[in-house]
Every structure is written in C-alpha cells, then in structure tokens.
Design a protein around this motif. Sequence first.
Motif, mmCIF file in Angstrom:
data_model
loop_
_atom_site.group_PDB
_atom_site.id
_atom_site.type_symbol
_atom_site.label_atom_id
_atom_site.label_comp_id
_atom_site.label_asym_id
_atom_site.label_seq_id
_atom_site.Cartn_x
_atom_site.Cartn_y
_atom_site.Cartn_z
ATOM 1 N N SER A 44 -3.228 10.928 -6.653
ATOM 2 C CA SER A 44 -2.862 10.210 -7.875
ATOM 3 C C SER A 44 -2.267 11.201 -8.866
ATOM 4 O O SER A 44 -2.826 12.278 -9.071
ATOM 5 C CB SER A 44 -4.096 9.557 -8.507
ATOM 6 O OG SER A 44 -4.662 8.652 -7.607
ATOM 7 N N VAL A 49 -0.013 6.254 -7.326
ATOM 8 C CA VAL A 49 -0.795 6.673 -6.156
ATOM 9 C C VAL A 49 0.168 6.905 -4.994
ATOM 10 O O VAL A 49 1.032 6.069 -4.723
ATOM 11 C CB VAL A 49 -1.823 5.591 -5.774
ATOM 12 C CG1 VAL A 49 -2.649 6.035 -4.577
ATOM 13 C CG2 VAL A 49 -2.724 5.281 -6.955
ATOM 14 N N GLN A 50 0.047 8.033 -4.338
ATOM 15 C CA GLN A 50 0.904 8.341 -3.188
ATOM 16 C C GLN A 50 0.036 8.637 -1.970
ATOM 17 O O GLN A 50 -1.070 9.139 -2.117
ATOM 18 C CB GLN A 50 1.713 9.612 -3.436
ATOM 19 C CG GLN A 50 2.615 9.610 -4.629
ATOM 20 C CD GLN A 50 3.229 11.002 -4.776
ATOM 21 O OE1 GLN A 50 3.731 11.569 -3.816
ATOM 22 N NE2 GLN A 50 3.155 11.550 -5.975
ATOM 23 N N ALA A 51 0.584 8.335 -0.808
ATOM 24 C CA ALA A 51 -0.077 8.739 0.447
ATOM 25 C C ALA A 51 0.769 9.818 1.085
ATOM 26 O O ALA A 51 1.994 9.686 1.155
ATOM 27 C CB ALA A 51 -0.209 7.548 1.374
ATOM 28 N N SER A 76 0.829 -1.208 0.000
ATOM 29 C CA SER A 76 0.000 0.000 0.000
ATOM 30 C C SER A 76 0.868 1.264 0.000
ATOM 31 O O SER A 76 1.926 1.302 0.632
ATOM 32 C CB SER A 76 -0.891 0.005 1.246
ATOM 33 O OG SER A 76 -1.453 1.273 1.435
ATOM 34 N N ASP A 115 -4.351 0.579 -5.243
ATOM 35 C CA ASP A 115 -2.992 1.017 -4.916
ATOM 36 C C ASP A 115 -2.208 1.360 -6.182
ATOM 37 O O ASP A 115 -1.004 1.580 -6.123
ATOM 38 C CB ASP A 115 -2.259 -0.091 -4.144
ATOM 39 C CG ASP A 115 -2.881 -0.352 -2.784
ATOM 40 O OD1 ASP A 115 -3.655 0.507 -2.318
ATOM 41 O OD2 ASP A 115 -2.609 -1.413 -2.201
ATOM 42 N N SER A 131 -4.672 10.400 -0.042
ATOM 43 C CA SER A 131 -4.154 9.676 -1.208
ATOM 44 C C SER A 131 -4.208 10.586 -2.421
ATOM 45 O O SER A 131 -5.241 11.202 -2.694
ATOM 46 C CB SER A 131 -4.979 8.416 -1.463
ATOM 47 O OG SER A 131 -4.692 7.455 -0.486
ATOM 48 N N LEU A 160 0.380 3.626 1.726
ATOM 49 C CA LEU A 160 0.444 4.035 3.136
ATOM 50 C C LEU A 160 1.785 3.681 3.776
ATOM 51 O O LEU A 160 2.194 4.292 4.765
ATOM 52 C CB LEU A 160 -0.653 3.343 3.949
ATOM 53 C CG LEU A 160 -2.093 3.785 3.757
ATOM 54 C CD1 LEU A 160 -3.021 2.874 4.516
ATOM 55 C CD2 LEU A 160 -2.239 5.226 4.221
#
Lengths: 361, 143
Positions: free
Chosen positions: A183, A188-190, A87, A338, A181, A89
Amino acid sequence: MRHKTTFVAAAMLLGGLIMGVPAGAQQLFMHGYATQAYGQTSDYAQVGLGTGGTGDLRAAAVQARLAFFSTGTQIVVQGAHRRVGGSPLATVIDDVELDWAFAEQRVGDFSARVGRVPIPKGLMNEMRDVGTLLPFYQASKAFYTDGIEAVDGVTVRFTHSLGAFDVEAQGFQGKIPIVISLSDQDGVQAIDVDGNGTYGGQFTVALPMSGVKVLGGLLDSDVGVQTAQGPATLNWKFKWVGAEYTTDAYYARAEHSWSMVPTFQRSRSYYVQAGTRVKGGLWLNVQREHSFTRVLAPPAVGFEYNPIGDWALGFSYAFSPKLVLKGEHHWSSGYALDQLVNVAGPAVDNRYFLLSFSTAF
Amino acid sequence: MKRILFGLLMAALFAPASTVQAQEFQVVVNAGSSFSEISKGDLSKIFQKKARKLPSGEGAKPVDQKKDAAVREAFSEAVHGRSAGQIESYWQQQIFSGKDVPPEKKDSDAAVIDFVRSHPGAIGYVSAGASLGDGVKAVAVSD
C-alpha cells in the motif's frame, strides 16, 4: 507470474510423449474444473468485488496426465484461467497460466516429482480454486495467501499405513512465486517476487476414525525484494497445523499458521469452518477467519493490527459431486481491502455476497 | 402370531450387517490370484489406491463400476463406510491435488468380469447374482 511459453513447451512435451510411446503402454487422462461467480460489496472494494457488482470472477483449469504403466512414471500438466475482478492481483495474473508441469516417478510407497509441482500446505492448498470441493467460493484468504501454490524444483512423498493410521510425509525444495500486497499513496498494488532456496514439508496423519485427518508443516524461504536502498533478501519462516473431520452429514475444519519475517513483520492467522447437510445435496456452511500482524520494521516497530476479520454464512447445493451452486454472505472487519485504508484507524467494516456455480470433470 | 412377528422383527434388526451387505455384491479377482479372502480395510485401500498390492503380493488393478450403478453404492457403503458421492469427492481431491486418478470404470457387471478375466492382478465387484464364468473367481470379504 507464470509464463505462457513454458505452458506451450509443456504441452508440446506431453504431445510428443503421447505420440512416441506405443498404444497400451500408456494412458492419457484429462480432467478439469470451472467456477463462475458474481458478487457485490456494501461499501468498499474487496476480494475483487466493488459496490457495483461484477461477474468477472472465474477459476478454471484443464489437467492432462500421461501415465506409463510399466515404469510407474507420470507426466502431469495443468493450465489455468483465472479472473479476479478488480483485485490488485489482476496485474500479476495472466489469462492463461501454467499451474503445474512435472514428471513423477513412483517406487513402492515413495514418489518424487520434478518440474513445477504443487506445494503441500494445509488441507486445501492444491485445490484452493476447485469450487466443487470448497464450501465457499474461495479457500480462506487468511490462511491461503496468494502465491505459494507451486514450487519450481523437487518434491518427495512417502505414504504408508501404520496399523489403522495412514501417514503421508512430503518435502519440497526449489523456487516459489510469492505475491505481496503493498500500500502506498497510489493505492494497493500486488507484486510477485521469487522465494529462492525454499524448502519445507508437511506431515499428515489420517486417524482410524473415518474422515479424521491432522497435519502440520513448515516452509523456509529467502524472498528477494526491492527496497529504497536496492535489492534485499528477507528470510521468511512459515509453519502451520490443521485438522478436519468429514462425514456424509457434516464436517468441521480448522487451520492455524504462524509467519515470521525478522526485521519486517510477524503474523498469525486461522480459519474455522463447519457445515451440515440439511437435505439431499443442500449444505449450510459457516466460517470464521482472522489474522493478526505485528510490525517489526521502523518506524512502526511494535504496531499491531488485524488485517482480516471475517464471518461468512452460506449454502451449497450439489446437484452431483461435480456440479455445485453456492451462495454466501460475508461480514468483514479489517484492513485487507482492494483500496487504500488507514491501518492506524479503526477497522473497516464491509459486507459482500457471492453467488457461484462450479463444475468438474 | 404377535410373538412370531416380534421374533421376525428382532431377527431383522439384529441380523449381522455384513450378511445383508454380502448379498448385494461379490468381489471378483482373476482366477490366477492365489488368495480367497480379503478384509474390508484392505479392499477399501486398494480401491482408493492407498494400497497397491493384493493380499497375494501381486500389483493390484482395481476396476470400478459406473457412478450410478446400484452395486457401486452398496459396495461404497459396505467397504468404505462412505457414500459413492463422498468417494467421488475423494477422487476429485486426489486428481486436483495432482496425486492420482480413480480406477478405471466399467459400464456393467459383464464388462467388469471381462476386465478381471483378462488382467492378472485385477480386482472388481459385481452384483450378487452376476454369473462369473471361467477365469474369474469370487473372494470372501471379511471384517
């Protein structure tokens, strides 16, 4: 997101307090939980899982509570270890983090807490990682968004029995960590940001019917974000309602939330879950969760989509209330993956399964 | 003979549940406590730490039995209306939401009685046949 130095300082404070108080005037309680899971998806990376399967999914915590009997004071420190597989995360979570570190003072039906304190938000927020209490590996992703678990500040709580009704009112104020989150062309980055000037509360009523509880709450926060034009603050309003009915033989639980960030997006989400005890410690569980988002920011003002749509069917087997094995299968249709997907295109269908084993002491 | 059997069956079916349950455990308090009766509702709240005072106004110190004690299951079903397993889950929720910890647990009737004897405000439960001795008294449980 959370700092190891704070954790060490909290542990030292707790240790110092234990050493400094005469034996018998206080008692130290130690508790903890751990869940290990394995899972795999059919097509896309989601909830930390990939098509190759992974066992890098874990949630554990140890809690120390020092109670001073004569004054009604308690010191609570909880440290956590979490692994979230692939993930996004994973970039904002340390191997060991400080969940909570607070001092509580009780006076009659009132209590006040200061420090890093769990936030009341819905039925399961404070217990969202405690596998022995959850019917599935995770609490609903649609309702229990990442972050919004603790506040650096103050909470107050009032509990009282009004005839056959048990009421609980809680309020909080301070700074909360929030995970967002994002994009872009890289995927995708957290990122974790601070929700400053956060305040809110929750009101819960346990009805005279055994096992029935209803609640409602709200939260208001000013979230600091970095935009192309520089730092900015977005006001975020959140409200929710929920209800549950639990017995020895079955349960039903549902929660709904509404979220609004003016000039950015408006969303709502819900989950419904129910289960029945088949025999002994064996339970059959089903869950539906869903979220809806309407974009309010240019250039996509008015664009609507459903980030999460998920059906889950699973079993849980409790060898005892503190030792639980679970298996679950999810049918997902949405965009909360993800990996990068085109939210303007059709919803992405994906399936995944999880096997998990949980214990608590 | 059939009439007698039928009568016995009906008597067993319609006997008040509280009578049956009352034979399985007795609620005990420190002899210094000034009350002699407590309702199931108040008892349940004290053992879930939702209420912190005894009917006499003293601060309550509930003491529980170990998790696999037969008397604990009987007490849990009769007083909380829930299984001992469900009460264990309730305490897990309280612990891991940071709210509270369960009452102290003792390994035997004798250990519960010793605790109650030595702690004013203590309240516990023991098997119906347990001998209480000095300093401890049984209180009636009402619906």
